[in-house]
Scaffold this active site. Structure first.
Site, PDB file in Angstrom:
ATOM      1  N   LEU A  63      10.782 -20.593  -4.470  1.00  0.00           N
ATOM      2  CA  LEU A  63       9.724 -19.734  -3.818  1.00  0.00           C
ATOM      3  C   LEU A  63       8.477 -19.944  -4.580  1.00  0.00           C
ATOM      4  CD1 LEU A  63       9.511 -17.314  -1.734  1.00  0.00           C
ATOM      5  CD2 LEU A  63       9.785 -16.000  -3.713  1.00  0.00           C
ATOM      6  N   ASP A 114       0.922  -1.198   0.068  1.00  0.00           N
ATOM      7  CA  ASP A 114      -0.090   0.048  -0.145  1.00  0.00           C
ATOM      8  C   ASP A 114       0.976   1.133   0.036  1.00  0.00           C
ATOM      9  OD1 ASP A 114      -2.354   1.665  -0.110  1.00  0.00           O
ATOM     10  OD2 ASP A 114      -2.605   1.228   2.339  1.00  0.00           O
ATOM     11  N   HIS A 160       2.536   2.955  -8.835  1.00  0.00           N
ATOM     12  CA  HIS A 160       2.524   1.541  -9.107  1.00  0.00           C
ATOM     13  C   HIS A 160       3.842   0.974  -9.939  1.00  0.00           C
ATOM     14  CE1 HIS A 160      -1.354   1.791  -7.678  1.00  0.00           C
ATOM     15  NE2 HIS A 160      -2.026   2.502  -8.478  1.00  0.00           N
TER      16      HIS A 160
HETATM   17  C1  FPP Z   1      -1.997   0.255  -3.524  1.00  0.00           C
HETATM   18  O1  FPP Z   1      -1.618   1.202  -3.426  1.00  0.00           O
HETATM   19  C2  FPP Z   1      -1.195  -0.967  -4.557  1.00  0.00           C
HETATM   20  C3  FPP Z   1      -2.027  -1.138  -5.479  1.00  0.00           C
HETATM   21  C4  FPP Z   1      -3.460  -1.181  -5.571  1.00  0.00           C
HETATM   22  C5  FPP Z   1      -1.459  -2.074  -6.569  1.00  0.00           C
HETATM   23  C6  FPP Z   1      -0.126  -2.745  -6.567  1.00  0.00           C
HETATM   24  C7  FPP Z   1       0.471  -2.850  -7.650  1.00  0.00           C
HETATM   25  C8  FPP Z   1       1.894  -2.838  -7.579  1.00  0.00           C
HETATM   26  C9  FPP Z   1       2.831  -2.656  -6.796  1.00  0.00           C
HETATM   27  C10 FPP Z   1       2.398  -2.867  -9.176  1.00  0.00           C
HETATM   28  C11 FPP Z   1       2.567  -4.366  -9.787  1.00  0.00           C
HETATM   29  C12 FPP Z   1       2.498  -5.513  -8.957  1.00  0.00           C
HETATM   30  C13 FPP Z   1       3.147  -6.587  -9.679  1.00  0.00           C
HETATM   31  C14 FPP Z   1       2.523  -8.020  -8.960  1.00  0.00           C
HETATM   32  C15 FPP Z   1       3.856  -6.609 -11.004  1.00  0.00           C
HETATM   33  P1  FPP Z   1      -2.622   2.484  -3.402  1.00  0.00           P
HETATM   34  O2  FPP Z   1      -2.822   3.006  -4.857  1.00  0.00           O
HETATM   35  O3  FPP Z   1      -3.786   2.238  -2.828  1.00  0.00           O
HETATM   36  O4  FPP Z   1      -1.930   3.684  -2.515  1.00  0.00           O
HETATM   37  P2  FPP Z   1      -2.389   4.790  -1.665  1.00  0.00           P
HETATM   38  O5  FPP Z   1      -3.131   4.390  -0.584  1.00  0.00           O
HETATM   39  O6  FPP Z   1      -1.337   5.714  -1.130  1.00  0.00           O
HETATM   40  O7  FPP Z   1      -3.259   5.530  -2.560  1.00  0.00           O
END
Ligand code: FPP
Length: 241
Positions: free
Chosen positions: A127, A16, A33
């Site tokens: 893994l 997050d 992201h």
């Molecule tokens: C939450 O941050 C994150 C996500 C919804 C997406 C996670 C995706 C990745 C890390 C990218 C790619 C992953 C892989 C496995 C290749 P948020 O957008 O909710 O952040 P915020 O709370 O600050 O708004």
């Protein structure tokens, strides 16, 4: 460095803080992201170095479908590109990749990339990397109940083992440790059945900044905790001496 105790077998992570990381830098949320992919690499590397056998990442929740469609589309695109670019390297390292969730909701291109990455890494077992995608704990439990009813199971035969057998990946051991980055301290519908006795590690570090040192810190904190599973401290001392 982590202490000498044996590492957790299964670590789960709620990644997050990508959006806030980007906003702090005056960037589009998608930049967060994109940088988050480097953190996924760091977490995989750290897990492997410590001998963790299962790593489960919450990459896209059922609720994330409610985000603006351009963010959803760009996330799917990032996932396809990351999988295509990474699968060979993962296979070389001995990482088996699988996706768990309501995958029929994903765009066709994304499903195809996933299927290819899963096939490329299917023989690996150093893994087990599970991406929870279009996933939520409640979705998983609803699916399990649906299957149970459809198979006409006798209520007298329902117990914890029979429910576990109906989970998306029943062979995954319960995670001993759940890490959540980004400062929030909640579970957000992740692995609801599996985290009954899981230890939590919350960090304010945003996911794009998360590196091996942060992973190792979480493991070290976990190693210093005493897991009781409902027993008293004295009972635990007796069984461990
Ligand atoms: C939450 O941050 C994150 C996500 C919804 C997406 C996670 C995706 C990745 C890390 C990218 C790619 C992953 C892989 C496995 C290749 P948020 O957008 O909710 O952040 P915020 O709370 O600050 O708004």
């Amino acid at each position: 460095m982590p202490s000498a105790q044996s590492p957790p077998v299964h670590v789960a992570i709620i990644m997050d803080g990508n959006g806030r990381w980007a906003e702090d830098r005056g960037l589009e949320r998608m930049a967060g992201h994109a940088f988050g992919v480097d953190s996924v690499r760091s977490a995989v590397k750290a897990a492997m170095e410590l001998g963790v056998r299962y790593l489960t990442l919450y990459a896209f929740s059922t609720e994330n479908w409610n985000r603006p469609s351009d963010e959803v589309d760009a996330l799917m695109d990032l996932l396809v590109k990351s999988l295509a670019g990474e699968a060979q390297e993962l296979a070389k390292k001995g990482v088996r990749l699988r996706a768990m969730g309501s995958l029929d909701r994903l765009p066709q291109g994304c499903r195809a990339s996933l299927a290819e990455a899963e096939a490329q890494t299917s023989k690996c077992d150093r893994l087990n990397l599970t991406l929870a995608l279009s996933y939520s704990g409640r979705w998983e439990l609803v699916e399990a109940v649906r299957q149970a009813i459809a198979s006409g199971v006798d209520p007298k035969n329902v117990d914890e083992d029979s429910i576990r057998a109906l989970l998306a990946f029943p062979e995954l051991p319960d995670p001993e440790l759940l890490i959540r980055t980004g400062g929030e301290q909640r579970v957000s519908n992740f692995l609801l059945w599996q985290i009954a006795y899981t230890e939590f590690h919350f960090t304010s570090v945003f996911w794009p900044d998360f590196r091996e040192s942060h992973f190792n810190e979480a493991i070290e904190e976990y190693n210093n905790r005493q897991r009781r599973f409902g027993k008293t401290g004295a009972q635990i001392q007796r069984t461990s001496s």
